[in-house]
Design an enzyme around this catalytic site. Sequence first.
Site, PDB file in Angstrom:
ATOM      1  N   HIS A  71       0.765  -1.477   0.012  1.00 28.02           N
ATOM      2  CA  HIS A  71      -0.067  -0.076  -0.068  1.00 28.02           C
ATOM      3  C   HIS A  71       0.847   1.063  -0.008  1.00 28.02           C
ATOM      4  O   HIS A  71       0.390   2.251  -0.455  1.00 28.02           O
ATOM      5  CB  HIS A  71      -0.922  -0.020   1.275  1.00 28.02           C
ATOM      6  CG  HIS A  71      -0.248   0.219   2.397  1.00 28.02           C
ATOM      7  ND1 HIS A  71       0.698  -0.695   2.903  1.00 28.02           N
ATOM      8  CD2 HIS A  71      -0.385   1.219   3.413  1.00 28.02           C
ATOM      9  CE1 HIS A  71       0.965  -0.269   4.214  1.00 28.02           C
ATOM     10  NE2 HIS A  71       0.470   1.110   4.389  1.00 28.02           N
ATOM     11  N   LYS A  76       9.562  -2.641   3.204  1.00 28.62           N
ATOM     12  CA  LYS A  76      10.653  -2.676   3.945  1.00 28.62           C
ATOM     13  C   LYS A  76      10.643  -3.859   5.033  1.00 28.62           C
ATOM     14  O   LYS A  76       9.411  -4.009   5.371  1.00 28.62           O
ATOM     15  CB  LYS A  76      10.681  -1.245   4.653  1.00 28.62           C
ATOM     16  CG  LYS A  76      11.797  -1.130   5.574  1.00 28.62           C
ATOM     17  CD  LYS A  76      12.722   0.012   5.028  1.00 28.62           C
ATOM     18  CE  LYS A  76      14.211  -0.019   5.559  1.00 28.62           C
ATOM     19  NZ  LYS A  76      14.907  -1.160   5.385  1.00 28.62           N
ATOM     20  N   LYS A 100       3.855  -2.032  11.661  1.00 28.47           N
ATOM     21  CA  LYS A 100       5.054  -1.207  12.434  1.00 28.47           C
ATOM     22  C   LYS A 100       5.143  -0.109  11.918  1.00 28.47           C
ATOM     23  O   LYS A 100       5.085   1.078  12.313  1.00 28.47           O
ATOM     24  CB  LYS A 100       6.135  -2.359  12.644  1.00 28.47           C
ATOM     25  CG  LYS A 100       7.293  -1.565  13.499  1.00 28.47           C
ATOM     26  CD  LYS A 100       8.382  -2.626  13.539  1.00 28.47           C
ATOM     27  CE  LYS A 100       8.040  -4.189  14.015  1.00 28.47           C
ATOM     28  NZ  LYS A 100       9.193  -5.134  14.077  1.00 28.47           N
ATOM     29  N   ASP A 105       4.472   6.019  11.610  1.00 26.37           N
ATOM     30  CA  ASP A 105       4.353   6.602  10.381  1.00 26.37           C
ATOM     31  C   ASP A 105       5.515   6.904   9.472  1.00 26.37           C
ATOM     32  O   ASP A 105       6.240   7.845   8.961  1.00 26.37           O
ATOM     33  CB  ASP A 105       4.099   8.244  10.756  1.00 26.37           C
ATOM     34  CG  ASP A 105       2.763   8.429  11.277  1.00 26.37           C
ATOM     35  OD1 ASP A 105       1.774   7.625  10.803  1.00 26.37           O
ATOM     36  OD2 ASP A 105       2.386   9.370  12.168  1.00 26.37           O
ATOM     37  N   LYS A 112       9.531  -8.888   4.587  1.00 30.35           N
ATOM     38  CA  LYS A 112      10.602  -9.585   5.294  1.00 30.35           C
ATOM     39  C   LYS A 112      11.518 -10.673   4.323  1.00 30.35           C
ATOM     40  O   LYS A 112      10.725 -11.138   3.605  1.00 30.35           O
ATOM     41  CB  LYS A 112       9.968 -10.346   6.628  1.00 30.35           C
ATOM     42  CG  LYS A 112      11.013 -10.504   7.422  1.00 30.35           C
ATOM     43  CD  LYS A 112      11.380  -9.458   8.478  1.00 30.35           C
ATOM     44  CE  LYS A 112      12.058  -9.739   9.509  1.00 30.35           C
ATOM     45  NZ  LYS A 112      12.109  -8.482  10.541  1.00 30.35           N
ATOM     46  N   SER A 368      15.957   3.161   9.878  1.00 28.28           N
ATOM     47  CA  SER A 368      16.289   2.695   8.565  1.00 28.28           C
ATOM     48  C   SER A 368      15.675   3.706   7.755  1.00 28.28           C
ATOM     49  O   SER A 368      16.278   4.035   6.604  1.00 28.28           O
ATOM     50  CB  SER A 368      15.630   1.511   8.368  1.00 28.28           C
ATOM     51  OG  SER A 368      16.573   0.306   8.806  1.00 28.28           O
TER      52      SER A 368
HETATM   53  P1  NAD Z   1      20.458 -11.246  16.808  1.00 30.53           P
HETATM   54  O1  NAD Z   1      20.812 -12.330  15.910  1.00 30.53           O
HETATM   55  O2  NAD Z   1      21.646  -9.843  16.777  1.00 30.53           O
HETATM   56  O3  NAD Z   1      20.525 -11.732  18.361  1.00 30.53           O
HETATM   57  C1  NAD Z   1      19.579 -12.672  18.735  1.00 30.53           C
HETATM   58  C2  NAD Z   1      19.962 -13.217  19.922  1.00 30.53           C
HETATM   59  O4  NAD Z   1      19.391 -14.015  20.729  1.00 30.53           O
HETATM   60  C3  NAD Z   1      21.478 -13.951  20.123  1.00 30.53           C
HETATM   61  O5  NAD Z   1      22.176 -13.272  21.187  1.00 30.53           O
HETATM   62  C4  NAD Z   1      20.710 -15.193  20.273  1.00 30.53           C
HETATM   63  O6  NAD Z   1      21.815 -16.172  21.088  1.00 30.53           O
HETATM   64  C5  NAD Z   1      19.801 -15.150  21.200  1.00 30.53           C
HETATM   65  N1  NAD Z   1      18.975 -16.079  21.490  1.00 30.53           N
HETATM   66  C6  NAD Z   1      18.419 -16.940  20.547  1.00 30.53           C
HETATM   67  N2  NAD Z   1      17.457 -17.955  21.197  1.00 30.53           N
HETATM   68  C7  NAD Z   1      17.476 -17.807  22.551  1.00 30.53           C
HETATM   69  C8  NAD Z   1      16.948 -18.386  23.388  1.00 30.53           C
HETATM   70  N3  NAD Z   1      16.302 -19.352  23.467  1.00 30.53           N
HETATM   71  N4  NAD Z   1      17.076 -17.703  24.735  1.00 30.53           N
HETATM   72  C9  NAD Z   1      17.969 -16.726  24.756  1.00 30.53           C
HETATM   73  N5  NAD Z   1      18.602 -15.966  23.965  1.00 30.53           N
HETATM   74  C10 NAD Z   1      18.573 -16.464  22.729  1.00 30.53           C
HETATM   75  O7  NAD Z   1      19.094 -10.730  16.519  1.00 30.53           O
HETATM   76  P2  NAD Z   1      18.583  -9.254  16.847  1.00 30.53           P
HETATM   77  O8  NAD Z   1      18.666  -8.236  15.568  1.00 30.53           O
HETATM   78  O9  NAD Z   1      18.883  -8.753  18.139  1.00 30.53           O
HETATM   79  O10 NAD Z   1      16.988  -9.764  16.702  1.00 30.53           O
HETATM   80  C11 NAD Z   1      16.239 -10.273  17.984  1.00 30.53           C
HETATM   81  C12 NAD Z   1      14.770  -9.935  17.969  1.00 30.53           C
HETATM   82  O11 NAD Z   1      14.479  -8.590  17.642  1.00 30.53           O
HETATM   83  C13 NAD Z   1      14.149 -10.675  16.586  1.00 30.53           C
HETATM   84  O12 NAD Z   1      12.877 -11.033  17.091  1.00 30.53           O
HETATM   85  C14 NAD Z   1      14.143  -9.621  15.543  1.00 30.53           C
HETATM   86  O13 NAD Z   1      13.240  -9.902  14.620  1.00 30.53           O
HETATM   87  C15 NAD Z   1      13.809  -8.529  16.309  1.00 30.53           C
HETATM   88  N6  NAD Z   1      14.067  -7.168  15.839  1.00 30.53           N
HETATM   89  C16 NAD Z   1      15.204  -6.978  15.479  1.00 30.53           C
HETATM   90  C17 NAD Z   1      15.637  -5.433  14.839  1.00 30.53           C
HETATM   91  C18 NAD Z   1      16.983  -4.979  14.388  1.00 30.53           C
HETATM   92  O14 NAD Z   1      16.846  -4.010  14.122  1.00 30.53           O
HETATM   93  N7  NAD Z   1      17.776  -5.966  14.497  1.00 30.53           N
HETATM   94  C19 NAD Z   1      14.300  -4.777  14.424  1.00 30.53           C
HETATM   95  C20 NAD Z   1      13.334  -4.896  15.490  1.00 30.53           C
HETATM   96  C21 NAD Z   1      13.118  -6.022  15.845  1.00 30.53           C
END
Ligand code: NAD
Length: 444
Positions: A71, A76, A100, A105, A112, A368
């Site tokens: 839309h 992203k 999100k 906004d 994804k 971003s």
């Molecule tokens: P990342 O790969 O940098 O880190 C993930 C972490 O989770 C690692 O330290 C891993 O060891 C840990 N982990 C995995 N399974 C686990 C468990 N069972 N118990 C404890 N720790 C566990 O990933 P990230 O970028 O930090 O993303 C983490 C979450 O945040 C995801 O759900 C992702 O979709 C969300 N997210 C990330 C961003 C971003 O900008 N990177 C933005 C919004 C949301």
Amino acid sequence: MIAEIPSVASRAFEDNVHFYFDRAAAHCRHPRDLLNVIRACHAVYAFEFPVRNAEGEIRMIKGWRAEHSRHKLPVKGGIRYSAAVDESEVKALAALMTYKCAIVDVPFGGAKGAVQVDPRSCSPEFLERITRRYTYELAHRNLIGPAVDVPAPDVGTGAREMAWIADTYASLHPGELNTAACVTGKPVTVGGIRGRTEATGRGLVYALSEACADAADMRARGLSTGLDGKRVIVQGIGNVGFYAAKFCRESGARVVAIAVPEGAIYDPRGLDEEAVVEHRRRTKSILGFPGATSMARATDALELDGDVLVPAALENQLTAANAPQIKARIILEGANGPTTPEADDIFLERGALVVPDIYANAGGVTVSYFEWLKNLAHVRFGRLGNSNEEAVVNAGLQQTMAAAYRDIREALRRRPELRDLRTAAFACAIDKVARTYLEMGIFP
Ligand code: NAD
């Protein structure tokens, strides 16, 4: 119609997202057919591509890109590298991106991507070949580009992978001026923006500050206002968890426990995340961190005494099985989809405040967006004045998180039938996307 919560303890993440959508949609005054347009994932591309590993063998690698809603363009969303990822997970994550972006906004649709690979078991050279070939697969199908689809980091990827993506895309589009805007989360030297790496964690702490500033909401939970002295438990110490811990600590809160897959550590006096990460890097485990109590079962840490629980690892971590034991009065969702609907109900019944993923972790996509704008403008923020880029970015992020919280909290105040911040956030997102469709129409 509000969907019933199915009785299965652990349901698919995608079902959970649909469940939350349907629960909010029941309170939105839009025709069902329009709601169906908003809810559906509009396109999922699945491909399998060959990559040669260090031994010279050819491995077939699975990859996806889901474009949930166009839309607004570009769409992203991050790229996840994980051995366990599947198509349904990618669709769930893409849907969350649509909602999100609407909430904060950011004028993008939701998407994804994922590659089914365990990055920890791959050499950097093999990962680079996978990343470049995945980018080629996207480019070949017009699934990446500054005007169409702009990926970013997610679990298992970071600035390094984003640099490879930008470089591959630029090589495939010689002479194009705006190639740097094809992906965000790049290193600053490759067109990234200062503050993007920290943005999701920083945004989480801004979200927490907003929640903790509401005296009535805090009083109802037996908490004081502000972050000072709040005891925080963090699950996951990757990009999101690390910076959430850092900014919580710097804002006066105390990170009392950190959980990672191999176990957890607890120190009521507060942990220093940098020292913890350094210890884990050196010893290959978080356990045995000096001065802290080590816990072999990481999940036990979630149930410790604390005020704020920050799930920052993966989806479906807070479930009907552990929610009744969780003592934190605030659940700040760093991860996408960490709470199942069953756990969400338990938190509501017990009076815990859930600050939902589609708002709380939107700091990453917000910055971003700033990076994309910087790349299109070909100038660093602040260069034409005398401000510094990081300060401009952080101020923009703070304003965004504050304004979005006010919108969601106000919607809940006006319409108490929305019951909680998550449903209110979904309702705000649905209203915004619906308005776009109503004004834009559907073509052809
Ligand atoms: P990342 O790969 O940098 O880190 C993930 C972490 O989770 C690692 O330290 C891993 O060891 C840990 N982990 C995995 N399974 C686990 C468990 N069972 N118990 C404890 N720790 C566990 O990933 P990230 O970028 O930090 O993303 C983490 C979450 O945040 C995801 O759900 C992702 O979709 C969300 N997210 C990330 C961003 C971003 O900008 N990177 C933005 C919004 C949301």
